[in-house]
Scaffold this motif. Sequence first.
Motif, PDB file in Angstrom:
ATOM      1  N   TRP A   1     -14.213  68.311  64.345  1.00  0.00           N
ATOM      2  CA  TRP A   1     -13.832  69.224  63.264  1.00  0.00           C
ATOM      3  C   TRP A   1     -13.871  68.499  61.922  1.00  0.00           C
ATOM      4  O   TRP A   1     -14.325  69.044  60.927  1.00  0.00           O
ATOM      5  N   GLY A   2     -13.397  67.265  61.899  1.00  0.00           N
ATOM      6  CA  GLY A   2     -13.405  66.489  60.659  1.00  0.00           C
ATOM      7  C   GLY A   2     -14.806  66.202  60.168  1.00  0.00           C
ATOM      8  O   GLY A   2     -15.078  66.222  58.961  1.00  0.00           O
ATOM      9  N   LEU A   3     -15.719  65.935  61.090  1.00  0.00           N
ATOM     10  CA  LEU A   3     -17.091  65.639  60.690  1.00  0.00           C
ATOM     11  C   LEU A   3     -17.890  66.887  60.351  1.00  0.00           C
ATOM     12  O   LEU A   3     -18.678  66.894  59.404  1.00  0.00           O
ATOM     13  N   ALA A   4     -17.716  67.947  61.113  1.00  0.00           N
ATOM     14  CA  ALA A   4     -18.540  69.138  60.946  1.00  0.00           C
ATOM     15  C   ALA A   4     -17.874  70.224  60.104  1.00  0.00           C
ATOM     16  O   ALA A   4     -18.538  71.186  59.717  1.00  0.00           O
ATOM     17  N   GLY A   5     -16.593  70.086  59.819  1.00  0.00           N
ATOM     18  CA  GLY A   5     -15.857  71.124  59.097  1.00  0.00           C
ATOM     19  C   GLY A   5     -16.463  71.511  57.763  1.00  0.00           C
ATOM     20  O   GLY A   5     -16.690  72.702  57.508  1.00  0.00           O
ATOM     21  N   PRO A   6     -16.756  70.553  56.880  1.00  0.00           N
ATOM     22  CA  PRO A   6     -17.328  70.921  55.586  1.00  0.00           C
ATOM     23  C   PRO A   6     -18.691  71.620  55.713  1.00  0.00           C
ATOM     24  O   PRO A   6     -18.960  72.598  55.004  1.00  0.00           O
ATOM     25  N   ALA A   7     -19.525  71.162  56.628  1.00  0.00           N
ATOM     26  CA  ALA A   7     -20.833  71.795  56.821  1.00  0.00           C
ATOM     27  C   ALA A   7     -20.671  73.217  57.353  1.00  0.00           C
ATOM     28  O   ALA A   7     -21.363  74.137  56.905  1.00  0.00           O
ATOM     29  N   LEU A   8     -19.751  73.407  58.295  1.00  0.00           N
ATOM     30  CA  LEU A   8     -19.521  74.744  58.827  1.00  0.00           C
ATOM     31  C   LEU A   8     -18.946  75.678  57.768  1.00  0.00           C
ATOM     32  O   LEU A   8     -19.306  76.860  57.720  1.00  0.00           O
ATOM     33  N   SER A   9     -18.090  75.166  56.910  1.00  0.00           N
ATOM     34  CA  SER A   9     -17.540  75.984  55.830  1.00  0.00           C
ATOM     35  C   SER A   9     -18.642  76.422  54.869  1.00  0.00           C
ATOM     36  O   SER A   9     -18.668  77.573  54.419  1.00  0.00           O
ATOM     37  N   GLN A  10     -19.555  75.520  54.568  1.00  0.00           N
ATOM     38  CA  GLN A  10     -20.672  75.841  53.681  1.00  0.00           C
ATOM     39  C   GLN A  10     -21.580  76.898  54.310  1.00  0.00           C
ATOM     40  O   GLN A  10     -21.995  77.848  53.643  1.00  0.00           O
ATOM     41  N   ILE A  11     -21.886  76.740  55.585  1.00  0.00           N
ATOM     42  CA  ILE A  11     -22.726  77.722  56.282  1.00  0.00           C
ATOM     43  C   ILE A  11     -22.053  79.089  56.287  1.00  0.00           C
ATOM     44  O   ILE A  11     -22.694  80.119  56.040  1.00  0.00           O
ATOM     45  N   PHE A  12     -20.757  79.109  56.553  1.00  0.00           N
ATOM     46  CA  PHE A  12     -20.008  80.371  56.566  1.00  0.00           C
ATOM     47  C   PHE A  12     -20.021  81.022  55.190  1.00  0.00           C
ATOM     48  O   PHE A  12     -20.247  82.229  55.067  1.00  0.00           O
ATOM     49  N   ALA A  13     -19.797  80.236  54.143  1.00  0.00           N
ATOM     50  CA  ALA A  13     -19.787  80.787  52.785  1.00  0.00           C
ATOM     51  C   ALA A  13     -21.146  81.347  52.410  1.00  0.00           C
ATOM     52  O   ALA A  13     -21.236  82.427  51.799  1.00  0.00           O
ATOM     53  N   GLU A  14     -22.217  80.662  52.785  1.00  0.00           N
ATOM     54  CA  GLU A  14     -23.568  81.167  52.485  1.00  0.00           C
ATOM     55  C   GLU A  14     -23.847  82.462  53.261  1.00  0.00           C
ATOM     56  O   GLU A  14     -24.450  83.383  52.703  1.00  0.00           O
ATOM     57  N   ALA A  15     -23.437  82.525  54.502  1.00  0.00           N
ATOM     58  CA  ALA A  15     -23.640  83.738  55.297  1.00  0.00           C
ATOM     59  C   ALA A  15     -22.892  84.912  54.701  1.00  0.00           C
ATOM     60  O   ALA A  15     -23.437  86.031  54.598  1.00  0.00           O
ATOM     61  N   ILE A  16     -21.648  84.692  54.302  1.00  0.00           N
ATOM     62  CA  ILE A  16     -20.859  85.779  53.704  1.00  0.00           C
ATOM     63  C   ILE A  16     -21.474  86.231  52.387  1.00  0.00           C
ATOM     64  O   ILE A  16     -21.557  87.428  52.100  1.00  0.00           O
ATOM     65  N   SER A  17     -21.945  85.294  51.593  1.00  0.00           N
ATOM     66  CA  SER A  17     -22.533  85.676  50.308  1.00  0.00           C
ATOM     67  C   SER A  17     -23.822  86.456  50.505  1.00  0.00           C
ATOM     68  O   SER A  17     -24.128  87.359  49.736  1.00  0.00           O
ATOM     69  N   LYS A  18     -24.585  86.148  51.534  1.00  0.00           N
ATOM     70  CA  LYS A  18     -25.814  86.923  51.826  1.00  0.00           C
ATOM     71  C   LYS A  18     -25.471  88.326  52.281  1.00  0.00           C
ATOM     72  O   LYS A  18     -26.168  89.283  51.932  1.00  0.00           O
ATOM     73  N   VAL A  19     -24.427  88.465  53.059  1.00  0.00           N
ATOM     74  CA  VAL A  19     -24.051  89.781  53.557  1.00  0.00           C
ATOM     75  C   VAL A  19     -23.476  90.641  52.444  1.00  0.00           C
ATOM     76  O   VAL A  19     -23.798  91.830  52.321  1.00  0.00           O
ATOM     77  N   THR A  20     -22.624  90.075  51.612  1.00  0.00           N
ATOM     78  CA  THR A  20     -21.976  90.851  50.558  1.00  0.00           C
ATOM     79  C   THR A  20     -22.839  90.968  49.306  1.00  0.00           C
ATOM     80  O   THR A  20     -22.579  91.820  48.456  1.00  0.00           O
ATOM     81  N   GLY A  21     -23.832  90.100  49.161  1.00  0.00           N
ATOM     82  CA  GLY A  21     -24.702  90.155  47.981  1.00  0.00           C
ATOM     83  C   GLY A  21     -24.085  89.523  46.754  1.00  0.00           C
ATOM     84  O   GLY A  21     -24.536  89.772  45.637  1.00  0.00           O
ATOM     85  N   LEU A  22     -23.080  88.705  46.914  1.00  0.00           N
ATOM     86  CA  LEU A  22     -22.438  88.072  45.745  1.00  0.00           C
ATOM     87  C   LEU A  22     -23.092  86.772  45.402  1.00  0.00           C
ATOM     88  O   LEU A  22     -23.545  85.996  46.107  1.00  0.00           O
TER      89      LEU A  22
END
Length: 56
Positions: free
Chosen positions: A35-56
């Motif tokens: 979690w410590g190693l992959a957490g920031p990368a997973l957060s970035q992927i999640f944020a990009e996915a949400i922004s693509k879905v919402t169009g923001l």
Amino acid sequence: MRQGWMRRLAAEERGDVPGWVLITLMTAGLVILIWGLAGPALSQIFAEAISKVTGL
């Protein structure tokens, strides 16, 4: 006679408690490490996915 069999079965089913504690602690340690190693990368992927879905 039947109760003796049940007691033996119950004693066998308890297993190796220190072994299970060690396995649980090692698993928790691995989860924290990954979690410590992959957490920031997973957060970035999640944020990009949400922004693509919402169009923001």
